[in-house]
Design a protein around this motif. Structure first.
Motif, PDB file in Angstrom:
ATOM      1  N   UNK B  22       0.872  -1.306   0.152  1.00  0.00           N
ATOM      2  CA  UNK B  22      -0.036  -0.058  -0.051  1.00  0.00           C
ATOM      3  C   UNK B  22       0.828   1.131   0.016  1.00  0.00           C
ATOM      4  N   UNK B  24       3.944   1.278  -1.200  1.00  0.00           N
ATOM      5  CA  UNK B  24       4.975   1.112  -2.429  1.00  0.00           C
ATOM      6  C   UNK B  24       3.963   1.512  -3.769  1.00  0.00           C
ATOM      7  N   UNK B  25       2.693   1.598  -3.586  1.00  0.00           N
ATOM      8  CA  UNK B  25       2.278   1.793  -4.805  1.00  0.00           C
ATOM      9  C   UNK B  25       2.507   3.332  -5.379  1.00  0.00           C
ATOM     10  N   UNK B  26       3.212   4.139  -4.300  1.00  0.00           N
ATOM     11  CA  UNK B  26       3.647   5.505  -4.691  1.00  0.00           C
ATOM     12  C   UNK B  26       5.036   5.638  -5.455  1.00  0.00           C
ATOM     13  N   UNK B  27       5.633   4.369  -5.528  1.00  0.00           N
ATOM     14  CA  UNK B  27       7.028   4.542  -6.142  1.00  0.00           C
ATOM     15  C   UNK B  27       7.215   4.809  -7.494  1.00  0.00           C
ATOM     16  N   UNK B  28       6.035   4.564  -8.234  1.00  0.00           N
ATOM     17  CA  UNK B  28       5.990   5.016  -9.814  1.00  0.00           C
ATOM     18  C   UNK B  28       4.772   4.466 -10.332  1.00  0.00           C
ATOM     19  N   UNK B  29       4.600   4.909 -11.512  1.00  0.00           N
ATOM     20  CA  UNK B  29       3.280   4.691 -12.385  1.00  0.00           C
ATOM     21  C   UNK B  29       3.247   3.145 -12.622  1.00  0.00           C
ATOM     22  N   UNK B  30       4.341   2.616 -12.917  1.00  0.00           N
ATOM     23  CA  UNK B  30       4.129   1.164 -13.235  1.00  0.00           C
ATOM     24  C   UNK B  30       4.034   0.164 -12.012  1.00  0.00           C
ATOM     25  N   UNK B  31       4.621   0.526 -11.071  1.00  0.00           N
ATOM     26  CA  UNK B  31       4.173  -0.173  -9.772  1.00  0.00           C
ATOM     27  C   UNK B  31       2.824  -0.004  -9.348  1.00  0.00           C
ATOM     28  N   UNK B  32       2.358   1.393  -9.364  1.00  0.00           N
ATOM     29  CA  UNK B  32       1.003   1.596  -8.956  1.00  0.00           C
ATOM     30  C   UNK B  32       0.139   0.665  -9.809  1.00  0.00           C
ATOM     31  N   UNK B  35       0.296  -3.087  -8.930  1.00  0.00           N
ATOM     32  CA  UNK B  35      -0.226  -3.695  -7.820  1.00  0.00           C
ATOM     33  C   UNK B  35      -1.799  -3.681  -7.880  1.00  0.00           C
ATOM     34  N   UNK B  36      -2.446  -3.135  -8.639  1.00  0.00           N
ATOM     35  CA  UNK B  36      -3.723  -3.054  -8.853  1.00  0.00           C
ATOM     36  C   UNK B  36      -4.352  -4.065  -9.594  1.00  0.00           C
TER      37      UNK B  36
END
Lengths: 164, 367
Positions: B22, B24-32, B35-36
């Motif tokens: 929750x 680390x979804x702020x790390x970058x767009x691709x991680x965001x 994770x979804x």
């Protein structure tokens, strides 16, 4: 395809991306599915020569580490992954490396299809990064923040993931 | 340093606890976006279920409380959540894949993921033919249909003043309730909710047709949606009136708690576990703990050598399987008067979506 002419190799030579040669015995090499596949193919063809396997993606530093792992694990049966001594050894083995080395080792394990080492590295990295901040994560994985400050703030406040 | 390829990033992230993801979804767009995705959520859940890590304790006592379990420390730090339903009558009736099933007052039932705060309210289903006295819920997952289901058993007096029961099943995918056939000889002991093991709900029942009126275990298969009776363990002396039996789930095995009351002493608590599901001969006694009335097993430690116990609804302790010693410890963030009814939650990102259509017309299926 096994025939009477099929030979059994005892050793192979593995070449790293920086052109260093490593002589590896078959049992150790078989820990890597990539190397095992090469050996099996050659044995089916009935070659008696020592075979050379070039690994264009792995430097000698990292290859040394992968082979050290394979050598240790070759002494244990496949279903021995829960062996306490081996688990302890795995942990001590990975503990020594910085993130850059861990990442290269993980990629090498993936390339050489050494599933148990890949799983081990991924779990080890996950365990060591779980309490880090977003900023530290970006540094370790060399990731550029591509959110605008507003977008980042919005995600931070997004505590409900329900679509409502 | 070379960037890791996406498939390795997936391998690493799928092994992280939910609270880290929750963040680390702020790390970058691709991680965001990764994770979804439903595929990632499923992979992460399957890893978490196997690994025995990222476990949380949850219970309702006026508020919803939760604490992350750490096998290495004898400490629990509980935090209080905002209350999500009318707090006074909220009860957690089941926990599965990171989602808890919550029963409120006035027939309201909700599914809730306490870590992601994702929530789904079931459509209300009235019981027009019954004056409800007791309601029991069972909650679980049917993997063959990728569906979450809630079984509701209501007992009470019908219009002819006769004690009766009504059994209904809710399907999350269909967003509707339907009637379930149940043999009239089953007499549910409804003080407890359905116990989920192996995608089936389990209840203690008294079989009225059996001459000895012995207890049996009724099993409701969430895929076939049918009841059947399982054999009861031999060797448990049920005839004695000072023994109270309760079903529970320990590490995926159907288990039976036997509470022995005694006037002269403090009593003791035994636990029987069915080692191989469905095999009557595989029931064995796992522990017998003196000087307490109820020792409810919660979860195995990560190394599998200890079991977390909830003792007399008051406190927690680790039971060491080898030394057979209970190591009690204090929990932080709770008042002294708290009454524990703990459920184990596995950390998951499973999302509950609002259904686009309210299918209340499906309510009128023939009985």
């Amino acid at each position: 395809m096994a025939s009477s002419s099929s030979s059994s190799l005892s050793r192979v030579v593995v070449k790293s991306s920086d052109n260093n040669l490593f002589v590896v015995n078959k049992k150790v090499a078989s820990q890597s599915q990539l190397l095992k596949q090469c050996i099996d193919n050659m044995e089916e063809k009935g070659t008696n020569d020592v075979i050379l396997i070039p690994l264009s993606n792995v430097t000698s530093n990292i290859l040394t580490l992968v082979l050290e792992y394979c050598e240790k694990h070759a002494d244990f049966a496949d279903d021995d992954n829960n062996n306490q001594e081996l688990k302890q050894w795995d942990h001590e083995f990975l503990k020594k490396f910085d993130y850059a080395t861990l990442n290269s080792l993980t990629m090498a394990a993936d390339y050489m299809v050494t599933k148990s080492l890949l799983n081990l590295c991924c779990q080890f990295i996950a365990d060591s990064i779980k309490d880090l901040t977003v900023q530290q994560i970006r540094q370790i994985f060399d990731i550029k923040n591509d959110f605008t400050p507003q977008e980042e703030a919005d995600i931070k406040n997004e505590n409900a993931w329900a679509f409502r | 340093m070379a960037a890791l390829p996406q498939e390795i990033i997936v391998e690493i992230l799928s092994r992280l606890p939910v609270n880290s993801l929750l963040r680390f979804k702020r790390v970058c767009k691709s991680w965001y976006s990764l994770i979804k995705t439903p595929q990632f959520i499923k992979l992460h859940l399957n890893r978490a279920l196997i690994s025995n890590s990222d476990r949380h304790l949850v219970f309702c006592c006026l508020y919803l409380y939760s604490a992350e379990l750490n096998s290495n420390h004898n400490q629990l730090y509980f935090s209080k959540h905002d209350h999500i339903l009318d707090p006074l009558l909220v009860r957690i009736s089941g926990s599965c894949n990171g989602i808890i099933c919550i029963m409120g007052n006035c027939n309201s039932i909700s599914l809730y993921n306490p870590l992601t705060k994702s929530r789904f309210d079931l459509p209300i289903s009235e019981t027009p033919e019954l004056e409800p006295l007791v309601t029991s819920l069972g909650f679980g997952y049917d993997s063959k249909n990728d569906d979450y289901k809630v079984l509701r058993i209501v007992q009470g007096f019908n219009n002819s003043k006769i004690y009766d029961q009504e059994v209904k099943l809710f399907s999350y995918n269909k967003n509707s309730w339907k009637w379930v056939e149940v043999a009239s000889s089953y007499n549910f002991r409804l003080c407890r909710h359905g116990v989920l093991v192996d995608e089936a709900l389990h209840y203690l029942v008294i079989n009225k047709e059996s001459s000895s009126k012995n207890l049996s275990i009724a099993k409701f298969d969430l895929f076939t949606e049918k009841f059947s009776v399982m054999n009861f363990p031999e060797g448990i002396d049920m005839a004695r009136s000072n023994v109270m039996l309760t079903l529970t789930n320990l590490g995926g095995s159907l288990s039976l708690m036997a509470k022995h009351h005694s006037l002269s002493a403090m009593g003791h608590a035994d636990l029987w576990v069915m080692k191989t599901y469905g095999n009557k001969g595989s029931w064995c006694k796992l522990y017998s703990i003196r000087n307490c009335i109820q020792a409810k097993p919660m979860v195995y430690s990560e190394d599998g050598r200890r079991i977390l116990l909830e003792l007399d609804n008051r406190r927690y302790g680790w039971y060491d399987l080898e030394s057979k010693i209970v190591d009690k410890f204090t929990s932080y963030g709770l008042s002294d008067r708290i009454y524990l009814r703990t459920k184990i939650l596995v950390g998951s990102l499973v999302l509950l979506q609002d259904k686009l259509h309210s299918d209340s017309d499906k309510e009128n299926l023939p009985r």
